[in-house]
Design an enzyme around this catalytic site. Structure first.
Site, PDB file in Angstrom:
ATOM      1  CB  THR A  14      90.799 119.970 -12.057  1.00  0.00           C
ATOM      2  OG1 THR A  14      89.660 119.193 -11.740  1.00  0.00           O
ATOM      3  CG2 THR A  14      91.895 119.661 -11.075  1.00  0.00           C
ATOM      4  CG  ASP A  58      82.577 120.115 -12.164  1.00  0.00           C
ATOM      5  OD1 ASP A  58      83.263 119.740 -11.211  1.00  0.00           O
ATOM      6  OD2 ASP A  58      82.291 119.376 -13.140  1.00  0.00           O
ATOM      7  CB  SER A  60      79.604 117.749 -14.468  1.00  0.00           C
ATOM      8  OG  SER A  60      80.801 117.089 -14.223  1.00  0.00           O
ATOM      9  CB  THR A  90      89.364 116.396 -17.784  1.00  0.00           C
ATOM     10  OG1 THR A  90      88.948 115.990 -16.475  1.00  0.00           O
ATOM     11  CG2 THR A  90      90.706 117.080 -17.717  1.00  0.00           C
ATOM     12  CB  THR A 278      80.788 100.732 -33.074  1.00  0.00           C
ATOM     13  OG1 THR A 278      81.159  99.633 -32.221  1.00  0.00           O
ATOM     14  CG2 THR A 278      82.016 101.586 -33.320  1.00  0.00           C
ATOM     15  CB  CYS A 280      84.035  98.902 -30.590  1.00  0.00           C
ATOM     16  SG  CYS A 280      83.340  97.286 -30.769  1.00  0.00           S
TER      17      CYS A 280
HETATM   18  N1  ASP Z   1      85.013 117.838 -12.582  1.00  0.00           N
HETATM   19  C1  ASP Z   1      86.086 118.547 -13.228  1.00  0.00           C
HETATM   20  C2  ASP Z   1      85.516 119.185 -14.487  1.00  0.00           C
HETATM   21  O1  ASP Z   1      85.341 118.534 -15.474  1.00  0.00           O
HETATM   22  C3  ASP Z   1      87.191 117.632 -13.534  1.00  0.00           C
HETATM   23  C4  ASP Z   1      88.362 118.248 -14.244  1.00  0.00           C
HETATM   24  O2  ASP Z   1      88.468 119.409 -14.494  1.00  0.00           O
HETATM   25  O3  ASP Z   1      89.265 117.483 -14.580  1.00  0.00           O
HETATM   26  O4  ASP Z   1      85.234 120.360 -14.478  1.00  0.00           O
END
Ligand code: ASP
Length: 344
Positions: A14, A58, A60, A90, A278, A280
Site C-alpha cells: 500500500t 502485494d 500476500s 504490511t 503458544t 497466546c
Molecule cells: N495487501 C497489502 C500488502 O500487504 C496491504 C498493505 O500494504 O498494507 O501488500
C-alpha cells in the site's frame, strides 16, 4: 562530514500506491519521483537513493525466494550504503523481516522495514511519518561512527521494533504491529528515544555474512478443541515434510489423547522437527509447568519459548536449510540467535 546515504528498496504494498485516475484502483507509483511526491524528504540530513523491485507485489504473494533475493540485494549494496529501508506491504511484513533477520548474520548497519495502512497519495496517509522516521533511523550513527541500529527493525506508527518480535495485530488501525513479548527498540515523539540496552551489537571481529537458503517444507498447525485425528495424521504424513510448528494452548499445552501423542511421535521418529509455540499473543512455552506440556518435551518436541509464529516458521526454514552449523538443528532452534527468543 559527508552525509550518510540510505538505500530505499520498494517491494510493493500500500505505501507505494496511488489512485489511477482512470480506473480508481490503486497502482504502484514511480519511486524515482519520491522527492516530487514528498519534498520534505529533501530536508533530511542524509541522502537517499531508491530501488524498486522489477515487479512490486502485494505482500500476500511473497515467497521465501523473495526473501533470499532481498538478502542478496543488501549483500551487493552493503558497502555502498549506511543503512537500508525496505518498503513492504504490511500483511506479511513480519514474516519477511523475521526471515531477513536470520539470513543477515552479524549485521552492523540498520535494515528497517516499514509500510503504511493508507497509500502515500491519501490525504490522511500514515506513509509519510513512517517513511521519514524509518530513513532517519537508518541513517543514525553515533560519534564513534557506529550505526545505532545494527539489526533488522520494523518501524511503524512511532515505534521501532525488533522485526523478529513483531506480528501484524490490526488491519485497520495505524498501529498495525505489536511486539507482545519484547519492548520497542525506540519510540518517536518530540525526540527519537532509543532503548539502548536492548539493541543488538555486531561483533567487530567477524564479517557480515549473508545466508541464501531457506527450506519451506514446513507447516503450521493451530490446535483447537475438537481437532480430529485425520487432520493431524494428514498433516504429519505430508510427503517431504521436514518441520512442523504446532501452536498449542497457554504455556505449551496440548491434549493428552494417545492418537495425538502417537502422531507427533511418529513424525519425530521420521525426522520431522516439531516446534511448540503458544497461540497466546503474549507469554511463552514452558514444558515443565503442566503434565500435558511435559509430555511434549518427552516426545522430543522443541519448546519455542516466546517466539512469534512468524519468527518460529522462518527460523525453522532457516535452520532446516543451513548445513553450516556444527550443532544440530534442534539445538540451533532453542538458541537465541538474533534476539528472537528469551535466553533463559
Ligand atoms: N495487501 C497489502 C500488502 O500487504 C496491504 C498493505 O500494504 O498494507 O501488500
Amino acid at each position: 562530514m559527508t552525509k550518510r546515504i540510505v538505500l530505499l528498496i520498494y517491494t510493493g504494498g500500500t505505501i507505494g500506491m496511488v489512485k489511477d485516475p482512470k480506473t480508481g484502483t490503486l497502482v504502484p507509483f514511480n519511486f524515482d519521483d519520491l522527492l516530487g511526491r514528498m519534498p520534505d524528504l529533501g530536508l533530511l540530513d542524509c541522502d537517499f537513493e531508491t530501488f524498486t523491485l522489477k515487479e512490486p507485489i502485494d505482500s500476500s504473494n511473497v515467497h521465501p525466494d523473495d526473501w533470499v533475493h532481498l538478502a542478496e540485494i543488501i549483500e551487493k549494496e552493503y558497502d555502498k550504503y549506511d543503512g537500508f529501508v525496505i518498503l513492504h506491504g504490511t500483511d506479511t511484513m513480519s514474516y519477511t523481516s523475521s526471515a531477513l533477520s536470520f539470513l543477515l548474520e552479524n549485521l552492523a548497519k540498520p535494515v528497517i522495514f516499514t509500510g503504511s495502512q493508507l497509500p502515500i497519495s491519501d490525504l490522511r496517509t500514515d506513509a509519510k511519518e513512517n517513511l521519514m522516521t524509518a530513513i532517519q533511523i537508518a541513517s543514525d550513527y553515533d560519534e564513534n561512527g557506529d550505526a545505532i541500529i545494527q539489526e533488522v527493525g520494523l518501524y511503524f506508527e512511532y515505534k521501532l521494533y525488533r522485526a523478529n518480535r513483531t506480528t501484524k495485530i490490526n488491519s485497520e488501525h495505524f498501529e498495525a504491529f505489536g511486539s507482545m513479548n519484547f519492548p520497542a527498540l525506540a519510540e518517536s515523539g518530540v525526540y527519537l528515544n532509543y532503548n539502548k540496552n536492548l539493541l543488538l551489537r555486531a561483533d567487530k571481529k567477524k564479517e557480515f555474512k549473508v545466508h541464501k537458503k531457506l527450506d519451506n517444507n514446513v507447516v503450521v498447525i493451530k490446535l483447537f478443541p475438537g481437532i480430529t485425528k485425520s487432520v493431524i495424521d494428514a498433516v504429519t504424513n505430508i510427503e517431504g515434510l521436514k518441520g512442523l510448528v504446532i501452536e498449542t494452548y497457554g504455556s505449551g499445552n496440548a491434549p493428552s489423547q494417545s492418537w495425538l501423542v502417537d502422531s507427533i511421535s511418529t513424525a519425530i521418529e521420521k525426522g520431522v522437527i516439531v516446534e511448540n509455540i503458544t497461540q497466546c499473543p503474549a507469554g511463552m512455552v514452558d514444558h515443565g509447568l503442566y503434565e500435558v506440556g511435559l509430555q511434549m518435551r518427552k516426545l522430543g518436541v522443541v519448546g519455542g519459548k516466546d517466539m512469534t509464529t512468524e519468527a518460529a516458521v522462518t527460523k525453522l526454514m532457516f535452520v532446516l536449510a543451513s548445513n553450516t552449523y556444527n550443532i544440530e538443528p534442534k539445538q540451533w532452534l532453542r538458541k537465541n540467535i538474533r534476539g528472537e527468543l528469551k535466553d533463559k
